[in-house]
Design a protein around this motif. Structure first.
Motif, short mmCIF file in Angstrom:
data_model
loop_
_atom_site.label_atom_id
_atom_site.label_comp_id
_atom_site.label_asym_id
_atom_site.label_seq_id
_atom_site.Cartn_x
_atom_site.Cartn_y
_atom_site.Cartn_z
N ASP A 32 66.30 52.92 -35.47
CA ASP A 32 66.48 54.12 -36.28
C ASP A 32 67.91 54.15 -36.82
O ASP A 32 68.70 53.22 -36.60
N LEU A 38 62.90 51.34 -32.20
CA LEU A 38 61.65 52.04 -32.50
C LEU A 38 60.50 51.23 -31.91
O LEU A 38 60.19 50.13 -32.37
N ALA A 41 56.58 50.19 -33.86
CA ALA A 41 56.63 50.10 -35.32
C ALA A 41 55.73 48.95 -35.78
O ALA A 41 55.64 47.91 -35.13
N THR A 54 56.24 46.19 -32.74
CA THR A 54 57.48 46.02 -31.97
C THR A 54 57.27 46.36 -30.50
O THR A 54 56.49 47.24 -30.15
N SER A 75 56.50 50.16 -40.99
CA SER A 75 56.13 51.57 -40.95
C SER A 75 56.23 52.11 -39.53
O SER A 75 56.02 51.38 -38.55
N TYR A 76 56.57 53.39 -39.44
CA TYR A 76 56.68 54.08 -38.15
C TYR A 76 56.56 55.57 -38.41
O TYR A 76 57.09 56.08 -39.40
N THR A 81 58.10 54.37 -44.89
CA THR A 81 57.62 52.99 -44.95
C THR A 81 58.36 52.27 -46.07
O THR A 81 58.41 52.75 -47.21
#
Length: 714
Positions: A32, A38, A41, A54, A75-76, A81
């Motif tokens: 982040d 993260l 993700a 991840t 993307s998360y 994204t």
């Protein structure tokens, strides 16, 4: 037979080696904005139909049949994204990918509205959040610059002696409580805190709650709360140096910050220095303008924040700060100093209970100098000692929070008789119940009692806030009470205002009171399956405030001991009704749109007072585009603006106007960012400069450089 078997094995090995000769490893780490990994993700390589997720460290890994760079979509939840360029791991270390928060996702955590952590979308009290990314994009120096650009219905103007004066939704600066990490600020000038103190170098986000919040924060939260939350970097170490030049007043702003995480210790130190020359607004023949120049000066701001994690459940947070500002007037120079410090302990007793205890000290001083010599006739010092305790107990989706505060407030000022001093002790206790019986309904109720030693008065305030989630909408409704206790200055003032008239305090003043009613409708969602795919949010918030027993001044005929002049008194209240509308859209392609509008109607005893000249309509807007072209180059461009309608006033006043701003920011290499801004793009100049006119002489330019030294080594 054996020869055929050997030939087959050799052929298979050759085939395997030839395939792997064409394959390469692509590895990276998703973080982040603060450097935290993260987990979970999703990383996709569309051209090769490959997907990875991840791990616990934010890491991912591909083995692809290519040695050329590839495009990957990451993307998360709660983040934008975006597409990134991945290079084979053999070219360098595993690639670092930093994701930007989705401004429309409403997944950010806020604390000001309830004094407990809640995601923005779940907070039952309407809260406006300005993120760290927003702060960077505005290139604001202090809280005044940031709020001016981001919040409609809020305006900074000038008061007597060209001191800054705030008006937010019909309330003056002394009715808005400014906090730093939940702690109050000492000192005021013309009923406003020194906004230059509130620079943004180490600020992670700003939370704004409009309307009364005294049931949680006590005095001064009669019209709203603005809380600056410090950021806490997760990276092992981080060093930033930055500088900016602005053509208006030949302003220079330079600074830097250093932070590190070593074992159980986290430290963040920031320094900022700025200088600006006096800007002449009018010529010598202008007899209509109220202000003719904007005084120059300089500031120095130093902050330290140190966190020690004694155990997994106990941490101590120490902070210290020093602030110095000069304001260069025609015949004298005013000096402003502030010294602040504090210690907070946060104990997570178990998974359901939390206890926080803190002590803070803040001292704000003012003095006047002529030709380098202190005059001693404008000395001022306000000192505050505050002890604070907060206990929270959570079970399921419910929580109960209880707290208490003690504050000792000391003031000595040239506005008291013979430069004397007065002090006051304030004690309070409050409790809040947060109840969520079902997933689509939440109600919060809180009550607070405050006692003030000098006036021997007390104030009881309450708040009830509810939230209904009726997909795709969320509906919030609340009632909250507010109050503002009379200050030591308002009770004991005895001041000859430059021979114009005497101003007297009044120890019998009653606290100001407000009643705030609020209802809001919110909708968030995503647009899918088109080239305009992205996320959006829309909020409409209507409010009504009744503000009674407002403290102001009235004519004083004089008595046996005092000559005639003005004296502080209570008078009937102000009625404020308004509407806030906010809309945001962010596409997957990097295009962003945002617009905010405020309608304000003020009635009662508001005109020609601290609530003078409210503007019935105001708006802010921004259209921007962000794109990463390669692993080391990214740009951000925006066109933003602000509109203010003609104020409502019986006096001659400013006309309606709008200001436009163009911003172009570039990341040109690892950690190197260059900013270029054209402010007042359309070259607006007021014909006459009133107290609330835009203090501009036309179009201005600024250019800045920021370098994150640690990124050089990644």
């Amino acid at each position: 037979m054996s020869r055929k078997l050997a030939s087959t094995i050799i052929a298979l090995c050759a085939s395997f080696l030839s395939v792997n000769a064409l394959a390469d490893t692509f590895a990276g780490k998703v973080l982040d904005g603060e450097g935290a990994p993260l987990i979970g993700a999703v990383v996709r390589i569309p051209d090769m139909k490959e997907t990875a997720v991840t791990d616990g460290d934010g890491c991912f890994r591909f083995i692809l049949k290519t040695s050329k760079p590839v495009k990957a979509s990451v993307s998360y939840v709660g983040f934008i994204t975006d597409t990134y360029i991945l290079k084979p791991a053999g070219i360098g270390n595993p690639q670092i990918i930093r994701m930007s928060p989705d401004e429309t996702a409403l997944g950010e955590v806020v604390v000001t509205a309830t004094r407990t952590p809640k995601t923005l979308k779940d907070a039952p009290v309407v809260t406006r959040l300005i993120s760290a990314e927003d702060i960077v994009r505005t290139d604001a120096t202090n809280i005044q610059d940031l709020l001016t650009e981001e919040i409609p219905g809020l305006e900074f103007g000038f008061a007597m002696s060209q001191e800054t004066s705030l008006n937010m939704s019909g309330f003056g600066g002394n009715a808005i409580l400014f906090l730093v990490d939940g702690e109050r600020l000492a000192g005021e000038t013309m009923d406003n805190v020194d906004y230059n103190r509130l620079n943004l170098d180490n600020v992670g986000q700003v939370e704004i709650v409009k309307g009364a919040s005294s049931a949680l924060y006590g005095a001064n939260a009669v019209g709203g709360v603005i809380n600056l939350i410090s950021k806490e970097d997760k990276r092992p170490w981080h060093v930033n140096i930055n500088s900016r030049y602005r053509s208006a007043g030949n302003e220079w702003r330079s600074g830097g910050s250093v932070s590190f995480n070593v074992g159980k210790v986290y430290s963040n130190t920031s320094v900022q220095h700025s200088t600006v020359e006096t800007v002449r607004l009018t010529d010598a023949f202008d007899t209509e303008s109220k202000i003719h120049e904007v005084f120059g000066g300089s500031t120095v701001n130093v902050k330290e924040r140190l966190t020690f994690r004694a155990t997994d459940n106990l941490r101590f947070i120490a902070r210290g700060g020093y602030f110095f500002r000069t304001s260069n007037r025609a015949n004298y120079t005013d000096h402003y100093h502030d010294y602040s410090g504090g210690l907070r302990s946060v104990w997570d007793i178990d998974d359901s209970r939390n206890l926080e205890i803190s002590y803070s000290y803040d001292q704000y001083d003012k003095a006047r100098f002529i030709s380098g010599n202190r005059t001693d006739d404008h000395d001022y010092s306000n000192r505050q000692h505050i002890i604070h305790a907060l206990y929270s107990h959570f079970w399921g989706n419910n929580a109960i929070t209880a707290g208490a505060d003690f504050m000792h407030d000391y003031l000595t000022t040239y506005q008291f008789t013979e430069g004397g001093n007065h002090s006051q002790n304030t004690i309070d206790a409050f409790v809040q119940f947060d109840y969520s019986p079902v997933s689509w309904f939440n109600v919060i109720a809180s009550v607070r009692e405050d006692y003030f030693s000098e006036s021997r008065s007390n104030a009881l305030t309450a708040r009830v806030a509810t939230m209904f989630k009726l997909r795709p909408f969320s509906i919030r409704a609340s009632y909250s009470g507010g109050f503002r206790a009379p200050t030591l200055k308002e009770m004991y003032m005895d001041f000859d205002m430059a021979g114009i008239q005497m101003i007297y305090g009044n120890p019998d003043l009653k606290p100001e009171r407000s009643h705030n009613f609020n209802i809001a409708l919110e909708r968030t969602g995503h647009i899918r399956g088109t080239h305009l795919g992205g996320s959006y949010s829309f909020t409409a918030n209507g409010y009504y405030n009744y503000y009674n027993s407002r403290i102001t001044t009235t004519d004083f005929p004089g008595d046996a001991f005092r000559e005639e002049g003005a004296i502080y008194c209570n008078e009937k209240g102000v009625k404020v009704a308004g509407l806030d509308i906010n809309a945001r859209y962010r596409s997957l392609m990097g295009l962003g749109l945002s617009a905010s509008y405020n309608y304000l109607h003020v009635g009662g005893n508001s005109i020609d007072s601290q609530f003078s000249q409210p503007r019935p309509h105001s708006a802010t807007w921004r259209i921007d585009f962000e794109k990463r072209l390669c692993s080391v180059y990214k740009f951000y461009a925006s066109l933003s603006g602000r509109y203010l309608a003609k104020p409502v006033s019986r006096h001659d006043t400013d006309e309606a106007y709008s200001l436009w701003k163009f911003t172009f920011q570039q990341q040109v290499w690892k950690g190197i960012n260059i900013n270029f801004i054209i402010d007042n793009l359309l070259n607006y100049k007021p014909d006459i400069y009133y107290w609330n006119s835009a203090p501009t002489t036309g179009r201005t330019y600024s250019i800045g450089l920021s370098m994150d030294i640690d990124d050089f080594f990644k």
